[in-house]
Design an enzyme around this catalytic site. Structure first.
Site, PDB file in Angstrom:
ATOM      1  N   CYS A   1       0.794  -1.242   0.000  1.00 43.92           N
ATOM      2  CA  CYS A   1       0.000   0.000   0.000  1.00 43.92           C
ATOM      3  C   CYS A   1       0.827   1.294   0.000  1.00 43.92           C
ATOM      4  O   CYS A   1       0.236   2.376  -0.001  1.00 43.92           O
ATOM      5  CB  CYS A   1      -0.965   0.056   1.188  1.00 43.92           C
ATOM      6  SG  CYS A   1      -2.230  -1.220   1.167  1.00 43.92           S
ATOM      7  N   ASP A   2       2.140   1.215  -0.007  1.00 45.29           N
ATOM      8  CA  ASP A   2       2.929   2.455  -0.089  1.00 45.29           C
ATOM      9  C   ASP A   2       4.286   2.174  -0.725  1.00 45.29           C
ATOM     10  O   ASP A   2       5.324   2.630  -0.243  1.00 45.29           O
ATOM     11  CB  ASP A   2       3.114   3.088   1.289  1.00 45.29           C
ATOM     12  CG  ASP A   2       3.604   4.538   1.194  1.00 45.29           C
ATOM     13  OD1 ASP A   2       3.420   5.175   0.129  1.00 45.29           O
ATOM     14  OD2 ASP A   2       4.172   5.034   2.180  1.00 45.29           O
ATOM     15  N   LEU A   3       4.259   1.441  -1.825  1.00 43.81           N
ATOM     16  CA  LEU A   3       5.503   1.109  -2.501  1.00 43.81           C
ATOM     17  C   LEU A   3       6.018   2.328  -3.266  1.00 43.81           C
ATOM     18  O   LEU A   3       5.294   2.938  -4.053  1.00 43.81           O
ATOM     19  CB  LEU A   3       5.262  -0.052  -3.466  1.00 43.81           C
ATOM     20  CG  LEU A   3       6.500  -0.835  -3.917  1.00 43.81           C
ATOM     21  CD1 LEU A   3       7.157  -1.532  -2.733  1.00 43.81           C
ATOM     22  CD2 LEU A   3       6.120  -1.848  -4.980  1.00 43.81           C
TER      23      LEU A   3
END
Length: 200
Positions: free
Chosen positions: A32-34
């Site tokens: 969710c936050d690559l």
């Protein structure tokens, strides 16, 4: 900022990120936050990387935060609908953005706002389908639904920066595989095939 000129180095990094994403998927985890800041070298030779910071991560069985991913790497379904049930495909979109940035040295979608971001997505992936847009209540106020062609178009920003969506990597196999706006069509290449499929 310069991109990576050593293609073998770039391939090694992307291969390891894909391997990491495959492992997360097997574990049922969506990062969710690559983004590049969440990839760190794990050796002095800078030939080994790891995915870090799972503070926004969620599993298949739980609903995550309503709004995730840093803007430059945010998938269209998150931009268009904060209540969307996102899945592993949001990480795959982020992967495509990261590969392009590592090669170019600049973010692919260098947007200053949500509106500009969806405009860039439209320019890169093609115009949105009307039926597709009508399912996203959050973003309707930012779109012109009454264009002459009948195709919804993002309301332009006062100073759009279209140059940031003209990367050198448009012919890259992996970029074309993962930067697909419809998440059901978004795929990641198997890790063992990456070396043979990353071309620039």
């Amino acid at each position: 900022m310069q991109g990576l000129n050593d293609m073998s180095h770039l391939k090694r990094i992307v291969l390891q990120v894909v391997q990491g994403l495959c492992h997360l998927k097997e574990c049922g985890i969506v990062h969710c936050d690559l983004k590049p800041e969440n990839l760190i070298y794990s050796s002095r030779e800078r030939d080994s990387v790891k995915i870090v910071d799972l503070g926004s991560a969620c599993s298949r069985t739980e609903r995550g935060y309503p709004y995730v991913c840093s803007r430059y790497y945010r998938a269209p379904e998150i931009v268009l609908n904060r209540r969307a049930d996102y899945d592993f495909s949001v990480d795959i979109w982020s992967l495509g953005c990261i590969v392009a940035e590592l090669y170019n040295g600049l973010p692919l979608f260098l947007a200053s706002s949500q509106n500009e971001l969806i405009e860039f997505h439209s320019l890169y992936c093609g115009p949105f389908d009307r039926d597709e847009i009508l399912t996203y209540d959050d973003y309707r106020p930012f779109l012109d639904l009454h264009t002459p062609s009948g195709v919804p178009a993002p309301i332009p920003e006062s100073k759009p920066r279209y140059a940031s969506v003209k990367p050198k990597t448009t012919q890259s196999t992996i970029i074309k595989e993962v930067l697909c706006r419809k998440k059901r069509s978004r795929n990641v290449l198997p890790a063992e095939a990456v070396n043979n499929n990353i071309s620039f």
